[in-house]
Design an enzyme around this catalytic site. Sequence first.
Site, short mmCIF file in Angstrom:
data_model
loop_
_atom_site.label_atom_id
_atom_site.label_comp_id
_atom_site.label_asym_id
_atom_site.label_seq_id
_atom_site.Cartn_x
_atom_site.Cartn_y
_atom_site.Cartn_z
N GLU A 55 -30.22 65.62 -1.10
CA GLU A 55 -29.52 66.65 -0.32
C GLU A 55 -29.91 68.06 -0.76
O GLU A 55 -29.07 68.88 -1.13
CB GLU A 55 -28.01 66.50 -0.47
CG GLU A 55 -27.42 65.41 0.36
CD GLU A 55 -25.90 65.37 0.25
OE1 GLU A 55 -25.27 64.94 1.22
OE2 GLU A 55 -25.36 65.77 -0.79
N GLU A 87 -27.43 57.86 3.10
CA GLU A 87 -25.97 57.87 2.96
C GLU A 87 -25.34 57.98 4.34
O GLU A 87 -25.74 58.82 5.14
CB GLU A 87 -25.47 59.04 2.10
CG GLU A 87 -25.87 59.00 0.65
CD GLU A 87 -25.34 60.21 -0.13
OE1 GLU A 87 -24.33 60.81 0.32
OE2 GLU A 87 -25.93 60.56 -1.16
#
Length: 507
Positions: free
Chosen positions: A184, A394
């Site tokens: 991320e 995710e």
Amino acid sequence: MELTLSLLTIFLLFFALSGRCSDKNDFPEGFIFGSATSAYQWEGAFDEDGRKPSVWDTFLHTRNLSNGDITSDGYHKYKEDVKLMVETGLDAFRFSISWSRLIPNGRGPVNPKGLQFYKNFIQELVSHGIEPHVTLFHYDHPQYLEDEYGGWINRRIIQDFTAYANVCFREFGHHVKFWTTINEANIFTIGGYNDGITPPGRCSSPGRNCSSGNSSTEPYIVGHNLLLAHASASRLYKQKYKDMQGGSVGFSLFSLGFTPSTSSKDDDIAVQRAKDFYFGWMLEPFIFGDYPDEMKRTVGSRLPVFSKEESEQVKGSSDFIGIIHYLAASVTSIKIKPSISGNPDFYSDMGVSMTWTVLGNFSAFEYAVAPWAMESVLEYIKQSYGNPPIYILENGTPMKQDLQLQQKDTPRIEYLHAYIAAVLKSIRNGSDTRGYFIWSFMDLYELVKGYEFSFGLYSVNFSDPHRTRSPKLSAHWYSAFLKGNTTFLGSQGIMQMQSNFSSSASS
């Protein structure tokens, strides 16, 4: 702990359906299904066996906040957890390596006990037929490097990160074929250097309680260094390990499904700006070797410039793109002009206001079921960036941390089956998506809200020193899906499954 369903439940899973039906076998051959955790959120053992503090340890301890000192205690319970993965039927498991456990000072000597832990864990996975997907950096660089030279705001970290990656490739690469360098990258940068709400807690935005930082420049400096560190590690792997190990090296970013808040032209344009800043910031350098034109125009001299050599190194350096996706956002154009703003930051540069699509309030909530958002993200990447290989690293939804209520996590099942269906639809529309990982395999320390809510398929009793694990309804559902015992459920079927689960649990 047996992960089985009664014959009645299996019957209902097959026949209590509504709408389009699909099962695991509808996905392309080789498509992988898994689940995920990260080191700080799962391992615990924060000061054991030579591990030194990461920036997360310092950030939380100095603020007297709940922390991951013990969390799910995966460091001691990994064998039990692998058994649960086998019972669930996972193809793969995604986890991260703690840099400060493996190389406590960030560079220099390797910690032999940390090295042995990861060797043991990876061997446990592989020996049970579970493919390890490893993330090298999940927000948690060693505090030593932060203290010594400022961590990611200093280009020195590129060399140290590459050396750390080299240790991982050398020691674990004969079993690990999928590496994600940075987790991320966009959100790590925004949270840690623009907002100051995550480590290292740097910012200068008004109203933020940061002791140091510069929200006008540091997010872009850090983002630049993350890209260069990834490119350096990727180049090392290709030169030194690729031929022998046959693995691939990717990069991940947080994604939102953007939609305009009104039908106005300004909001339509704002959606594209949001995509440029959230997606293009990290993806365009990999595809085109430079940042989006919109960012270069808006941020100007505050945006670092790639040298010709750096551009060539970054371009094409990611074998796949890891997508972290949870929810949608409604976008409204705002009129702030960075050139006249007294304190420009990432948000004023982007020039949009975003409203998160959630249900309930932010202290205890579930994400809205908006599978179109997943489809939108995958379609945009396909159309804009040459359809690179993608892994959904995710995806999941939180629920309030309540051991009794969360066992019957029907909303999570509804969310997951809708998003898995969205992934399948995107693949059928041409997206080169190759895997899907549920966040998270079990309840963890969540990086923003601690233990207030949970994402896990398995509950963890954090009041129990043994950190007892128990399957939630969603664990049963995912296991049945992975084993080919079920199809996507309609709402009626899920509710009946919940009723049956309650009856069997009380008997």
